[in-house]
Design a protein around this motif. Structure first.
Motif, PDB file in Angstrom:
ATOM      1  N   ALA A   1      83.012  58.837  37.501  1.00 15.10           N
ATOM      2  CA  ALA A   1      82.060  59.947  37.526  1.00 15.10           C
ATOM      3  C   ALA A   1      80.639  59.427  37.437  1.00 15.10           C
ATOM      4  N   ALA A   2      79.702  60.091  38.131  1.00 13.89           N
ATOM      5  CA  ALA A   2      78.311  59.656  38.115  1.00 13.89           C
ATOM      6  C   ALA A   2      77.404  60.858  38.281  1.00 13.89           C
ATOM      7  N   ILE A   3      76.203  60.755  37.681  1.00 15.98           N
ATOM      8  CA  ILE A   3      75.221  61.827  37.813  1.00 15.98           C
ATOM      9  C   ILE A   3      73.824  61.239  37.736  1.00 15.98           C
ATOM     10  N   SER A   4      72.909  61.803  38.517  1.00 19.22           N
ATOM     11  CA  SER A   4      71.505  61.421  38.436  1.00 19.22           C
ATOM     12  C   SER A   4      70.672  62.684  38.454  1.00 19.22           C
ATOM     13  N   ALA A   5      69.481  62.619  37.835  1.00 22.12           N
ATOM     14  CA  ALA A   5      68.597  63.771  37.789  1.00 22.12           C
ATOM     15  C   ALA A   5      67.160  63.295  37.702  1.00 22.12           C
ATOM     16  N   MET A   6      66.254  64.049  38.331  1.00 23.38           N
ATOM     17  CA  MET A   6      64.837  63.727  38.244  1.00 23.38           C
ATOM     18  C   MET A   6      64.025  64.971  38.566  1.00 23.38           C
ATOM     19  N   GLN A   7      62.817  65.022  38.008  1.00 26.05           N
ATOM     20  CA  GLN A   7      61.928  66.131  38.300  1.00 26.05           C
ATOM     21  C   GLN A   7      61.039  65.758  39.482  1.00 26.05           C
ATOM     22  N   THR A   8      60.992  66.650  40.467  1.00 23.56           N
ATOM     23  CA  THR A   8      60.056  66.476  41.578  1.00 23.56           C
ATOM     24  C   THR A   8      58.816  67.305  41.243  1.00 23.56           C
ATOM     25  N   SER A   9      58.052  67.694  42.237  1.00 23.97           N
ATOM     26  CA  SER A   9      56.803  68.418  41.965  1.00 23.97           C
ATOM     27  C   SER A   9      57.045  69.733  41.229  1.00 23.97           C
ATOM     28  N   ASP A  10      58.024  70.509  41.682  1.00 28.78           N
ATOM     29  CA  ASP A  10      58.253  71.802  41.029  1.00 28.78           C
ATOM     30  C   ASP A  10      59.727  72.129  40.849  1.00 28.78           C
ATOM     31  N   THR A  11      60.620  71.178  41.061  1.00 29.48           N
ATOM     32  CA  THR A  11      62.054  71.407  40.880  1.00 29.48           C
ATOM     33  C   THR A  11      62.696  70.210  40.186  1.00 29.48           C
ATOM     34  N   ILE A  12      63.935  70.416  39.765  1.00 32.35           N
ATOM     35  CA  ILE A  12      64.755  69.334  39.222  1.00 32.35           C
ATOM     36  C   ILE A  12      65.867  69.066  40.224  1.00 32.35           C
ATOM     37  N   ALA A  13      65.965  67.838  40.709  1.00 29.81           N
ATOM     38  CA  ALA A  13      66.986  67.460  41.684  1.00 29.81           C
ATOM     39  C   ALA A  13      68.139  66.784  40.951  1.00 29.81           C
ATOM     40  N   VAL A  14      69.354  67.252  41.198  1.00 29.93           N
ATOM     41  CA  VAL A  14      70.556  66.740  40.527  1.00 29.93           C
ATOM     42  C   VAL A  14      71.590  66.381  41.584  1.00 29.93           C
ATOM     43  N   SER A  15      72.237  65.235  41.432  1.00 25.83           N
ATOM     44  CA  SER A  15      73.298  64.843  42.367  1.00 25.83           C
ATOM     45  C   SER A  15      74.291  63.950  41.644  1.00 25.83           C
ATOM     46  N   GLY A  16      75.446  63.734  42.262  1.00 23.77           N
ATOM     47  CA  GLY A  16      76.463  62.878  41.686  1.00 23.77           C
ATOM     48  C   GLY A  16      77.837  63.237  42.192  1.00 23.77           C
ATOM     49  N   HIS A  17      78.876  62.798  41.483  1.00 24.28           N
ATOM     50  CA  HIS A  17      80.246  63.145  41.845  1.00 24.28           C
ATOM     51  C   HIS A  17      81.115  63.106  40.607  1.00 24.28           C
ATOM     52  N   THR A  18      82.192  63.869  40.634  1.00 23.46           N
ATOM     53  CA  THR A  18      83.120  63.901  39.512  1.00 23.46           C
ATOM     54  C   THR A  18      84.115  62.751  39.636  1.00 23.46           C
ATOM     55  N   SER A  19      84.961  62.608  38.643  1.00 23.01           N
ATOM     56  CA  SER A  19      85.968  61.557  38.649  1.00 23.01           C
ATOM     57  C   SER A  19      87.181  61.996  39.459  1.00 23.01           C
ATOM     58  N   SER A  20      87.834  61.051  40.074  1.00 20.06           N
ATOM     59  CA  SER A  20      89.067  61.372  40.806  1.00 20.06           C
ATOM     60  C   SER A  20      90.171  61.830  39.858  1.00 20.06           C
ATOM     61  N   ASP A  21      89.997  61.573  38.548  1.00 18.73           N
ATOM     62  CA  ASP A  21      90.988  62.014  37.560  1.00 18.73           C
ATOM     63  C   ASP A  21      90.781  63.466  37.139  1.00 18.73           C
ATOM     64  N   ASP A  22      89.692  64.092  37.571  1.00 15.75           N
ATOM     65  CA  ASP A  22      89.397  65.467  37.165  1.00 15.75           C
ATOM     66  C   ASP A  22      90.200  66.448  38.010  1.00 15.75           C
ATOM     67  N   ALA A  23      91.220  67.045  37.390  1.00 17.02           N
ATOM     68  CA  ALA A  23      92.068  67.989  38.131  1.00 17.02           C
ATOM     69  C   ALA A  23      91.441  69.375  38.200  1.00 17.02           C
ATOM     70  N   ARG A  24      90.524  69.658  37.292  1.00 18.20           N
ATOM     71  CA  ARG A  24      89.918  70.985  37.212  1.00 18.20           C
ATOM     72  C   ARG A  24      88.415  70.884  37.465  1.00 18.20           C
ATOM     73  N   PRO A  25      87.752  72.026  37.703  1.00 15.31           N
ATOM     74  CA  PRO A  25      86.291  72.010  37.793  1.00 15.31           C
ATOM     75  C   PRO A  25      85.690  71.447  36.504  1.00 15.31           C
ATOM     76  N   VAL A  26      84.566  70.743  36.656  1.00 12.64           N
ATOM     77  CA  VAL A  26      83.956  70.011  35.545  1.00 12.64           C
ATOM     78  C   VAL A  26      82.649  70.684  35.132  1.00 12.64           C
ATOM     79  N   PRO A  27      82.448  70.967  33.826  1.00 13.13           N
ATOM     80  CA  PRO A  27      81.176  71.543  33.375  1.00 13.13           C
ATOM     81  C   PRO A  27      80.024  70.558  33.557  1.00 13.13           C
ATOM     82  N   LEU A  28      78.891  71.065  34.002  1.00 10.68           N
ATOM     83  CA  LEU A  28      77.668  70.289  34.133  1.00 10.68           C
ATOM     84  C   LEU A  28      76.589  71.035  33.359  1.00 10.68           C
TER      85      LEU A  28
END
Length: 683
Positions: free
Chosen positions: A36-63
């Motif tokens: 699992a991986a996640i990255s986040a950063m603030q741009t000029s007026d928004t927060i950009a978030v990206s990443g992926h869950t683990s292949s072991d996650d059988a259910r939706p994952v809280p973020l």
């Protein structure tokens, strides 16, 4: 309010997990744990978030995203199974600056820390706005021109400026005299309602109608603002808006105060605003004489329901949206449903307090129907709109004894939970597809020339179909003449022939309404009323059967003996009666007779027909309960028919003789059968 609920709910559920992230170093901008991986950063007026869950996650994952003070500024679930995600969001205005954390609660938790700094507003000069005014039939009142406005100017400021500069008279209505929530009554001596009930002034910004009063829209540089006179609530000019949805679906009497209240409800955003609108309306109506006030009770009931439903209306931006080809898929979650019902209860409680002394109207609050309103997307790139209702959300709707209403201007389709409510734990899928004009022309080309379409052609489907009844209220595009009636045509797919649904369509001045249990390709149409020579010449004592026979024959429930003869006085056979009753039941119920009935090719008695009607409609159980209204020949009613006759008499489906007898053993005529089925279908 919902932001606050999100923060409280997630805080209580994930407090322990949040503590685990407290030691993350603030300089890290990317963290990875297992797959699992996640990255986040603030741009000029928004927060950009990206990443992926683990292949072991059988259910939706809280973020979860929290600011430097631990306040939850965003929360959602992302797909498990190693799926990628990427999105941007705007931070709420209460967000604390400093080091924030984006945490993915995957099989192996992943957290990214990033900085939130206070954005510096850009320095703006004067705004450059392109504007014009267009009257009836695209008459040019003010040709398109470029003007310059001060930063912070509203669309109302723009209207005042261009009308003043060009000597164009205009009139606005400002109910409270405070300069807020005004609406345009007339421009260049062309006023609202001059061209019909749906006529008046709207404003468009970059081709869309903003969901707010003209004084509340703040102009942006390069906006294209058009003031347009509409004759159909803005449907043709500006697409759907919240105000348009409400205005075009609640038909109140012609009254300026009622129209104003309905318009204000469409633009309101807070519970207290809705309550103030109702209060001001009642104060205005109180100026009329007592007898005239009574004539507006029905209208006040409609306005109250509109305000109640506005409190339960999903904001279009709140729906989780996913484009798939030419389909726009949106989802209603259980959290959203519960929040909206809470908002509705809040509004009802406020109205109960405010209306305590309004004796004439306060009882109407008991008639309010809990309803979640879903605005149907008006994005022109998508021909098909899909709404997924999460399993728990649908169960919440059922528990609230509520319904879901899908709306756009002139088009409302309600999903009313059936008694079984569908399979437990299964989502409900509603799909609506509007065919374009060329396809509609082609699809309807096989119909005879005396069939006049009253609505657009849609494909409407519900899966599972048994979960709900579909109630439709669609605006008519033409009137129904006195020699015709509205019907609902349907077919399962485009290779099948069109058939008339065996249901009575209610014909109202501007709309047609109907209920059905299964979808398909659907459209309303006006067709000539069936006529038989012997029905035209019915004796005076049998005129009560004329309307029933004509309408039921038109929708295919009953048939004449020939093209010209109905044979109304003939006796109805048991086999014919069972077929008739089963034909009008949409929910799979079939007609039955008691075990002791005679041959199917023999006439059916009035008691047997009452039994068949009641059993098919689920209105009674076999027993000895007598009808509460006195029937002179009660003693002659068989024991197996007592409760059935009670049911059909109470519902008004069957009538007794003029002398007070039910005459249970008498054979039933075709005219009597038609009248009974007609009364049942009218419900």
């Amino acid at each position: 309010m919902r932001n606050r609920i999100w923060r409280l709910a997630w805080s209580s559920m994930l407090a322990a997990l949040l503590c685990l992230g407290a030691g993350i170093p603030t300089q890290a901008v990317f963290a990875q744990a297992a797959e699992a991986a996640i990255s986040a950063m603030q741009t000029s007026d928004t927060i950009a978030v990206s990443g992926h869950t683990s292949s072991d996650d059988a259910r939706p994952v809280p973020l979860l995203i929290t600011d430097s003070q631990g306040q939850i500024i965003y929360a959602q679930e992302v797909a498990g199974g190693g799926k990628s995600f990427s999105f941007e969001l705007g931070a709420p205005d209460w967000t604390a600056t400093g080091t924030a954390h984006a945490t993915l609660y995957s099989a192996q938790q992943a957290t990214a820390s990033f900085s939130i700094v206070e954005a510096k507003p850009p320095i703006k000069t004067k705004l450059e706005i392109v504007t014009s005014i267009t009257g009836v039939d695209k008459e040019v009142i003010l040709a398109q021109k470029t003007v310059h406005m001060k930063d912070g100017a509203s669309a109302y400021d723009l209207l005042k400026y261009i009308c003043g500069e060009n000597d164009i008279p205009y009139e606005i209505v400002d109910a409270d005299g405070d300069g807020h929530d005004v609406y345009v009554k007339s421009i260049n001596d062309l006023a609202e309602f001059d061209k019909g009930a749906g006529s008046g002034w709207i404003y468009l910004v970059n081709g869309e109608q903003p969901p707010m009063p003209i004084d509340r829209y703040k102009l942006d540089n390069k906006d294209i603002v058009t003031f347009v006179y509409t004759t159909d609530f803005g449907n043709s000019e500006g697409g759907s808006t919240t105000a348009g949805e409400l205005t075009s679906l609640y038909r109140t009497s012609a009254n300026a105060e009622l129209d104003k209240a309905m318009s204000q409800i469409g633009f309101s955003t807070k519970p207290e605003e809705l309550v103030d609108i109702i209060d001001n309306l009642l104060i205005s109506l109180a100026e009329y004489p007592a007898e005239k006030q009574k004539t507006y009770v029905r209208d006040v009931a409609l306005v109250l329901q509109a305000a109640y439903e506005k409190a339960g209306m999903v904001k279009k931006d709140d729906l989780q949206t996913k484009p798939v080809g030419d389909t726009l898929a949106e989802e209603l979650t259980d959290r959203m449903a519960k929040d909206l019902f809470a908002d509705q209860r809040d509004v009802k409680e406020r109205l109960t307090d405010r209306m305590a002394n309004w004796t004439l109207y306060k009882g109407l609050l008991n008639e309010l129907k809990p309803t979640l309103v879903i605005p149907m997307s008006d994005k022109k790139n998508y021909h098909t709109w899909q709404l997924s209702i999460a399993p728990n959300a649908w169960q919440t709707v059922r528990k609230e004894n509520a319904r879901i209403s899908v709306m756009k201007p002139g088009w409302r389709t309600d999903l009313v939970p059936s008694s079984d409510g569908g399979e437990e734990g299964k989502q409900l899928l509603f799909i609506a597809k509007r065919y374009d004009d060329n396809v509609q022309t082609s699809q309807l080309s096989t119909l005879s020339s005396d069939i006049i379409p009253l609505s657009d052609l849609y494909r409407v489907s519900l899966n599972p179909s048994a979960a709900a009844t579909i109630e439709m209220r669609w605006e008519k595009n033409t009137a129904v003449d006195s020699e015709s009636i509205p019907v609902l045509f349907s077919r399962e797919k485009d290779t099948n022939p069109w058939t008339v649904q065996p249901i009575l369509v209610k014909n109202e001045p501007q709309d047609v309404t109907a209920k059905l249990r299964a979808g398909g390709e659907l459209f309303f149409a006006s067709v000539p009323l069936a006529s038989f020579d012997d029905v035209v010449k019915l004796p005076a004592s049998y005129q009560w059967a004329k309307e029933a026979i004509g309408k039921l024959a038109t929708i295919g429930v009953i048939h004449g003996r020939s093209e010209t003869q109905f044979d109304w006085h003939a006796l109805l056979k048991r086999s014919e009666a069972l077929a008739l009753v089963s034909r009008v039941m949409q929910d799979g119920h079939t007609a039955n007779l008691p075990a002791s009935f005679g041959a199917l090719d023999q006439p059916i008695s009035r008691a047997e027909f009452a039994y068949a009607l009641a059993q098919a409609a689920g209105e009674s159980k076999v027993g000895n309960e007598a009808a509460p209204n006195p029937i002179r020949d009660q003693a002659s009613i068989p024991s197996w028919a007592q409760s059935s006759i009670t049911a059909v008499v109470e519902r008004g489906w069957m009538k007794g003789r003029t002398d007070g007898r039910f005459d249970p053993l008498a054979p039933l005529t075709r005219a009597e059968a038609a009248a009974a089925l007609y009364r049942m279908l009218q419900e």
